[in-house]
Enzyme design. Structure first.
Site, PDB file in Angstrom:
ATOM      1  NE  ARG A   1      -3.624  -2.395   0.168  1.00  0.00           N
ATOM      2  CZ  ARG A   1      -3.227  -3.507  -0.460  1.00  0.00           C
ATOM      3  NH1 ARG A   1      -2.163  -3.507  -1.238  1.00  0.00           N
ATOM      4  NH2 ARG A   1      -3.907  -4.614  -0.349  1.00  0.00           N
TER       5      ARG A   1
ATOM      6  CB  SER B   1      -8.689  -1.622   5.056  1.00  0.00           C
ATOM      7  OG  SER B   1      -9.270  -2.808   4.598  1.00  0.00           O
TER       8      SER B   1
ATOM      9  CD  GLU C   1      -5.148  -0.107   3.271  1.00  0.00           C
ATOM     10  OE1 GLU C   1      -4.841  -1.052   4.018  1.00  0.00           O
ATOM     11  OE2 GLU C   1      -5.766  -0.256   2.205  1.00  0.00           O
TER      12      GLU C   1
END
Ligand SMILES: Cc1cc2nc3c(=O)[nH]c(=O)nc-3n(C[C@H](O)[C@H](O)[C@H](O)COP(=O)(O)OP(=O)(O)OC[C@H]3O[C@@H](n4cnc5c(N)ncnc54)[C@H](O)[C@@H]3O)c2cc1C
Length: 296
Positions: free
Chosen positions: A167, A216, A286
């Site tokens: 990510r 998320s 995130e």
């Protein structure tokens, strides 16, 4: 404040950014611009930087928490950058194109590579910056080239010049993505359609898609899942103001109607302290916070 009147594309002042994020949270953009081509995007960034204004770029706002105070300076929205050029198992596409749409269109052609992305609601540009991924796949596996704006200059970067991790990409915070080229392997059309439909069904079954959210909230720590830790610590259903930890998936925070960025930041802070105390793990967000007042 700068004048963008000569550049093509929509412009607004004091535009409510909550309308442009999937969380439906965020105060006004002082000045906002939807460039219709990347030459205009580059020119707008140059003008703003010359006037020492802060510049922000957003795609579909699906990984963003925007401050209640909004964003000062110039906010650029990439979603009108939509050009696409098809080649032989290759495609060159502008940053504002929908990643999920690209996944379905390439899958339809029997091209293998983006089938993991059938339900990711971001743009190509946002997905490359975040190295979006799911079900074991990541966008970094298919990107071969990007065109970016850095300090007012357009650069073409090959895959070898980019670094991607979980990510995260080396471009984050350093470059504006204008366009990207992807490469694919030959695959079986029916099989790819089946994988994409199944992954959508899995999302519908496990994610609270009926309420505004940003996917998320925390990254998975090595060898574990953030959702499992939050569930084990009893966070499901807990709320602060209008922000609530989803009962369906503990790593999702939903907006029950009137959530503010302060509610979400408060909840994230409480969760991090609690998980650190109970499991000794410092969860990393995130989602990304955009605002004059710092980061999560
Ligand atoms: C229901 C739901 C499910 C999701 N599932 C997943 C998933 O499975 N996997 C996953 O990885 N993510 C997932 N996400 C998160 C999100 O969709 C991805 O991170 C997506 O790639 C973000 O793209 P965006 O265009 O919305 O970017 P935004 O949220 O608008 O922006 C994210 C960041 O990228 C920057 N950015 C955007 N465009 C550009 C550009 N052209 N150039 C430079 N910087 C840019 C922004 O400044 C910001 O820093 C999910 C979100 C939701 C709401």
């Amino acid at each position: 404040m700068i004048i963008l009147d000569n550049l093509p594309g929509r412009k607004e002042r004091n535009f409510p950014l909550r309308d442009l994020t999937t969380w439906k949270i965020g105060g006004p953009a002082e000045l906002i611009y939807w460039p219709s081509d990347w030459q205009s995007l580059a020119e707008a960034v140059r003008l703003a930087e010359a006037a020492s204004l802060p510049v922000w770029i957003i795609g579909r706002g699906s990984n963003l928490l925007i401050a209640d105070e909004g964003l000062p300076g110039l906010t650029i929205v990439s979603t009108d950058l939509q050009k696409i050029a098809w080649g032989d198992f290759r495609v060159r596409v502008e940053a504002g194109y929908s990643l999920a749409r690209l996944a379905w269109e390439t899958g339809e052609r029997g091209w293998k590579g983006l089938e993991f992305a059938s339900g990711i609601p971001g743009t190509v540009g946002g997905a490359i910056i975040m190295n979006a991924g799911a079900f074991g796949g990541e966008i970094s596996q298919s990107v071969v080239r990007v065109w970016v704006l850095v300090s007012g200059e357009v650069l073409e970067l090959s895959r070898a010049e980019l670094q991607f991790t979980y990510r995260q990409s080396s471009l984050r915070g350093k470059a504006w993505i204008l366009e990207a080229e992807f490469i694919f392997e030959p695959g079986d059309r029916k099989g790819l359609m089946c994988i994409m439909k199944n992954s959508l069904a899995k999302r519908k079954a496990s994610q609270p898609l009926n309420l505004p959210n940003a996917g998320s909230v925390f990254r998975n720590p090595p060898g574990d899942s953030a959702g499992r830790l939050l569930d084990a610590a009893g966070w499901k259903g807990k709320s602060r103001g209008g922000a609530r930890v989803s009962e369906k998936h503990a790593n999702f925070i939903v907006n029950t109607g009137l959530a503010t960025a302060a509610d979400v930041l408060g909840l994230i802070g409480d969760i991090r302290n609690d998980i650190l105390k109970k499991f000794g793990i410092d969860l990393q967000p995130e989602i990304e916070y955009l605002g004059a007042g710092g980061s999560v």
